[in-house]
Design a protein around this motif. Structure first.
Motif, PDB file in Angstrom:
ATOM      1  N   PRO A 123     -14.982   1.818   6.099  1.00 54.48           N
ATOM      2  CA  PRO A 123     -14.952   0.382   5.581  1.00 54.48           C
ATOM      3  C   PRO A 123     -13.446  -0.177   6.142  1.00 54.48           C
ATOM      4  O   PRO A 123     -13.420  -1.514   5.871  1.00 54.48           O
ATOM      5  N   GLY A 297      12.996   8.634  -6.617  1.00 54.07           N
ATOM      6  CA  GLY A 297      12.070   9.146  -7.725  1.00 54.07           C
ATOM      7  C   GLY A 297      11.320   7.982  -8.619  1.00 54.07           C
ATOM      8  O   GLY A 297      10.331   7.927  -8.639  1.00 54.07           O
ATOM      9  N   PHE A 304      14.758  -1.884  -6.582  1.00 57.85           N
ATOM     10  CA  PHE A 304      15.741  -2.157  -7.857  1.00 57.85           C
ATOM     11  C   PHE A 304      17.152  -1.398  -7.627  1.00 57.85           C
ATOM     12  O   PHE A 304      17.313  -0.163  -7.750  1.00 57.85           O
TER      13      PHE A 304
ATOM     14  N   ARG B 124       9.834  10.699 -11.920  1.00 61.18           N
ATOM     15  CA  ARG B 124       9.607   9.366 -12.006  1.00 61.18           C
ATOM     16  C   ARG B 124       9.942   8.681 -12.919  1.00 61.18           C
ATOM     17  O   ARG B 124       9.641   7.475 -13.654  1.00 61.18           O
ATOM     18  N   LEU B 166       4.519  -6.383 -13.689  1.00 62.74           N
ATOM     19  CA  LEU B 166       5.605  -6.197 -12.799  1.00 62.74           C
ATOM     20  C   LEU B 166       6.909  -6.743 -13.322  1.00 62.74           C
ATOM     21  O   LEU B 166       7.935  -6.288 -12.980  1.00 62.74           O
ATOM     22  N   ASP B 169       9.810  -3.836 -13.790  1.00 71.91           N
ATOM     23  CA  ASP B 169      10.431  -3.238 -12.955  1.00 71.91           C
ATOM     24  C   ASP B 169       9.852  -1.797 -13.156  1.00 71.91           C
ATOM     25  O   ASP B 169       8.678  -1.305 -12.975  1.00 71.91           O
ATOM     26  N   GLN B 170      10.801  -0.675 -12.815  1.00 70.58           N
ATOM     27  CA  GLN B 170      10.140   0.746 -12.807  1.00 70.58           C
ATOM     28  C   GLN B 170       9.424   1.045 -14.248  1.00 70.58           C
ATOM     29  O   GLN B 170       8.603   2.107 -14.175  1.00 70.58           O
ATOM     30  N   SER B 174       3.048   0.593 -10.808  1.00 69.95           N
ATOM     31  CA  SER B 174       3.202   0.307  -9.595  1.00 69.95           C
ATOM     32  C   SER B 174       1.613  -0.035  -9.009  1.00 69.95           C
ATOM     33  O   SER B 174       0.715   0.983  -9.432  1.00 69.95           O
ATOM     34  N   GLY B 176       0.770   0.286  -5.733  1.00 63.32           N
ATOM     35  CA  GLY B 176       0.702   0.800  -4.620  1.00 63.32           C
ATOM     36  C   GLY B 176       0.405  -0.124  -3.540  1.00 63.32           C
ATOM     37  O   GLY B 176       1.273  -0.919  -3.586  1.00 63.32           O
ATOM     38  N   LEU B 177      -0.559  -0.081  -2.595  1.00 68.85           N
ATOM     39  CA  LEU B 177      -0.707  -1.005  -1.818  1.00 68.85           C
ATOM     40  C   LEU B 177      -1.343  -2.596  -2.233  1.00 68.85           C
ATOM     41  O   LEU B 177      -1.456  -3.208  -1.257  1.00 68.85           O
ATOM     42  N   GLY B 297     -11.983  -4.496   2.710  1.00 72.77           N
ATOM     43  CA  GLY B 297     -11.968  -3.287   3.456  1.00 72.77           C
ATOM     44  C   GLY B 297     -10.891  -2.893   4.434  1.00 72.77           C
ATOM     45  O   GLY B 297     -10.429  -2.074   4.598  1.00 72.77           O
ATOM     46  N   GLN B 298     -10.912  -4.052   5.114  1.00 74.25           N
ATOM     47  CA  GLN B 298      -9.836  -4.107   6.294  1.00 74.25           C
ATOM     48  C   GLN B 298      -8.506  -4.439   5.942  1.00 74.25           C
ATOM     49  O   GLN B 298      -7.521  -4.136   6.505  1.00 74.25           O
ATOM     50  N   ASP B 299      -8.429  -5.058   4.820  1.00 74.33           N
ATOM     51  CA  ASP B 299      -6.905  -5.643   4.140  1.00 74.33           C
ATOM     52  C   ASP B 299      -7.074  -5.642   3.006  1.00 74.33           C
ATOM     53  O   ASP B 299      -6.999  -6.553   2.278  1.00 74.33           O
ATOM     54  N   SER B 301      -4.382  -5.133   0.931  1.00 73.53           N
ATOM     55  CA  SER B 301      -3.464  -5.790   0.347  1.00 73.53           C
ATOM     56  C   SER B 301      -3.308  -7.237   0.200  1.00 73.53           C
ATOM     57  O   SER B 301      -2.504  -7.937  -0.048  1.00 73.53           O
ATOM     58  N   LYS B 303      -3.389  -9.559   2.663  1.00 81.40           N
ATOM     59  CA  LYS B 303      -2.297 -10.379   3.496  1.00 81.40           C
ATOM     60  C   LYS B 303      -2.755 -11.304   4.508  1.00 81.40           C
ATOM     61  O   LYS B 303      -1.849 -12.341   4.696  1.00 81.40           O
ATOM     62  N   PHE B 304      -3.851 -11.148   5.007  1.00 83.56           N
ATOM     63  CA  PHE B 304      -4.516 -11.750   6.116  1.00 83.56           C
ATOM     64  C   PHE B 304      -5.415 -12.651   5.957  1.00 83.56           C
ATOM     65  O   PHE B 304      -6.863 -12.274   5.908  1.00 83.56           O
ATOM     66  N   ILE B 306      -8.480 -14.862   6.504  1.00 80.64           N
ATOM     67  CA  ILE B 306      -9.482 -15.042   7.713  1.00 80.64           C
ATOM     68  C   ILE B 306     -10.465 -16.237   7.362  1.00 80.64           C
ATOM     69  O   ILE B 306     -11.711 -16.084   8.062  1.00 80.64           O
TER      70      ILE B 306
END
Lengths: 343, 343
Positions: A123, A297, A304, B124, B166, B169-170, B174, B176-177, B297-299, B301, B303-304, B306
């Protein structure tokens, strides 16, 4: 050699002139491209468009066996498959004696190619298809080791050389939660997964200790019963305690260079950036004094800055830099002697 | 009810007045906090600092059993453990008849708390420690189902309500992507992992088909032998084909609202954003015409854009919006009737 026969299959990027090729630098056998697959560009649409619908004939890269060019341009659609077949054959013909096999897949480096069996399979577009073919390739090699009864007597290492090439958008990959990509000293450029597999010897598990690609040399030479040369400084450390669970990794610090300049230093979970610059953004290097400090970590995305709260850690890292600089021997600049030819 | 006994353990956030509590809305038993654990703030350092080193007494949140407050402020360090013990006890005492258990862990929502057994356990920080205690909790519940011989007769669902917060912060987690976080309609705010476990009935595997939390209601009612009400529109779809591998998920589109405004629509791998705004950045909503279009599927995140290459997909999504709007029945605004009290 310690009696080992050796092969290099895939990308080689330490010089394509005969004296620099793998077979003149310790390897018994070589099959692959002697440099990156986006070089020798001879055709196709202008700019990045050639990478969005790549064709082998746009890049006049040579496929070599030992010191001979056997195909030019290489049919890149078949590279992952042919590298895999070469790797399997090398294992089969070497199975009765010690061997060292280095497989450096050309994919997933743009331009991306896949064999017909994998086109449109994921995909994730062309990038995902190429990753799936690499996954198939790894499976074939592991399966060969098992079938030949070599799995319990072989250390298998899977790792990568750098993060995603961000200017190529969806075709360049993703570093997930890590910051930035290839070409820079943020984690997105430098941190790579590393899987070591040796059934019966390495216990399954996840190790958070540090290691670098340089450590593989020292570790593997020692595992093969040799000793790294003592007439020069070798930066690699012996990772065996971390692999076999007998102790922590001996590596506590990593020095991150860009060109000849030290940009960042990691010590344990802390990373200090003295200079930052994006991989391919066109921005100038920015110098930091005091350095920017992250706790990887708790903050793997390097968001940050905690320098103000940890002056003691910055002092400790500066001491490491001093020790490092005292042991540094500057190598000869080989690039200044290179022969440049026009197109 | 279909003969099921039911319990709600953990966070409830549909009203803390008696008439809105779980036991007055279909649940037989309730144990938990009736709203978020960062509410009722009564002490500690100003601003975000209270979250960096949180103490239970800074937030005067009540711990309730059924309709009674049993502890105030709740000792938040013990919440994950006590929710888990309540869940295990409910399973043990309900094992001989059909039951429905809803466990809504208060963690890992700031302020973060862990029991002493988990403090400092992860690399963590406090967030990682709290995640490890949630992981322990899930393990205890699964183990109880196995021990009581119920695993093969129970659908276990693990999912979450929104992405990372967000501004913390920590301590906020998160995505992730995925882009952005809680409070917004980018994937980082809306896309969640969902693990469904039912040994012997659901085969192990990864499903890329679409589903939403709303679909759980319809799917679970049908699995329990009931039918969703027919006197109103129910948005949930029956995910059984995707779970049992008998066909694709019936869900093809997702409508992403912020407040009462439709911000984005997903259709298959495509997602069109009509309005974008960060979750907590303080920026104003930006309207897009034509909408921004991403291929998840291809993006993944986002970002792009189309949109220019896929006018046909935008036209198709606009048709879905039209169909959706025609079926929309605006609910009564309950918030306008709420009683506001000063501090």
């Amino acid at each position: 050699h310690q009696g080992y026969t050796s092969a290099c299959i895939g990308k080689w990027h330490l010089g394509h002139l005969p004296q620099y090729l793998p077979t003149n630098n310790g390897f018994d056998y070589y099959f692959g491209l002697p440099y990156s697959n986006d070089m020798d560009r001879v055709g196709g649409p202008q700019g990045r468009a050639a990478f969005w619908d790549p064709k082998s004939e746009y890049w006049n890269v040579p496929l070599m066996r030992n010191e001979q060019i056997i195909e030019r341009p290489a049919d890149q659609n078949t590279l992952t498959r042919r590298y895999t077949e070469e790797a399997v054959r090398f294992i089969e013909r070497s199975k009765d004696r010690p061997f060292f096999l280095y497989v450096a897949q050309t994919m997933v480096h743009v331009p991306l190619f896949v064999s017909n069996d994998f086109r449109g399979k994921s995909p994730r577009g062309l990038y995902g298809d190429a990753v799936e073919e690499i996954d198939w390739s790894v499976g074939r090699i592991v399966e060969t080791l098992r079938r030949e009864g070599l799995a319990e007597n072989t250390l298998f290492v899977f790792t990568s050389d750098n993060g995603p090439w961000l200017p190529y958008d969806q075709h360049g990959g993703s570093a997930g939660l890590l910051r930035e990509g290839k070409g820079c000293t943020y984690e997105g450029g430098m941190r790579e997964p590393c899987i070591l597999w040796w059934p019966g010897t390495i216990q399954p598990g996840v190790v958070h200790d540090l290691g670098t690609t340089m450590d593989l040399y020292t570790t593997i030479v020692k595992l093969a019963g040799g000793e790294p040369p003592s007439d020069r400084v070798v930066d690699g450390l012996d990772l065996r305690p971390a692999l076999f669970g007998t102790g922590p990794s001996p590596r506590d610090t990593v020095f991150y260079y860009r060109g000849t300049e030290l940009f960042a230093v990691r010590k344990g979970p802390y990373k200090a950036h003295f200079v930052t610059q994006s991989g391919y953004g066109g921005d100038k290097p920015v110098r930091h004094d005091p350095p920017v400090l992250y706790h990887l970590g708790q903050d793997p995305s390097e968001k940050f800055d905690i320098a103000r709260d940890h002056p003691e850690m910055i002092a400790e890292i500066l001491k490491e830099v001093e020790r490092h600089r005292q042991g540094l021997v500057r190598g000869q600049d080989q690039l200044s002697q290179r022969i440049e030819k026009g197109p």
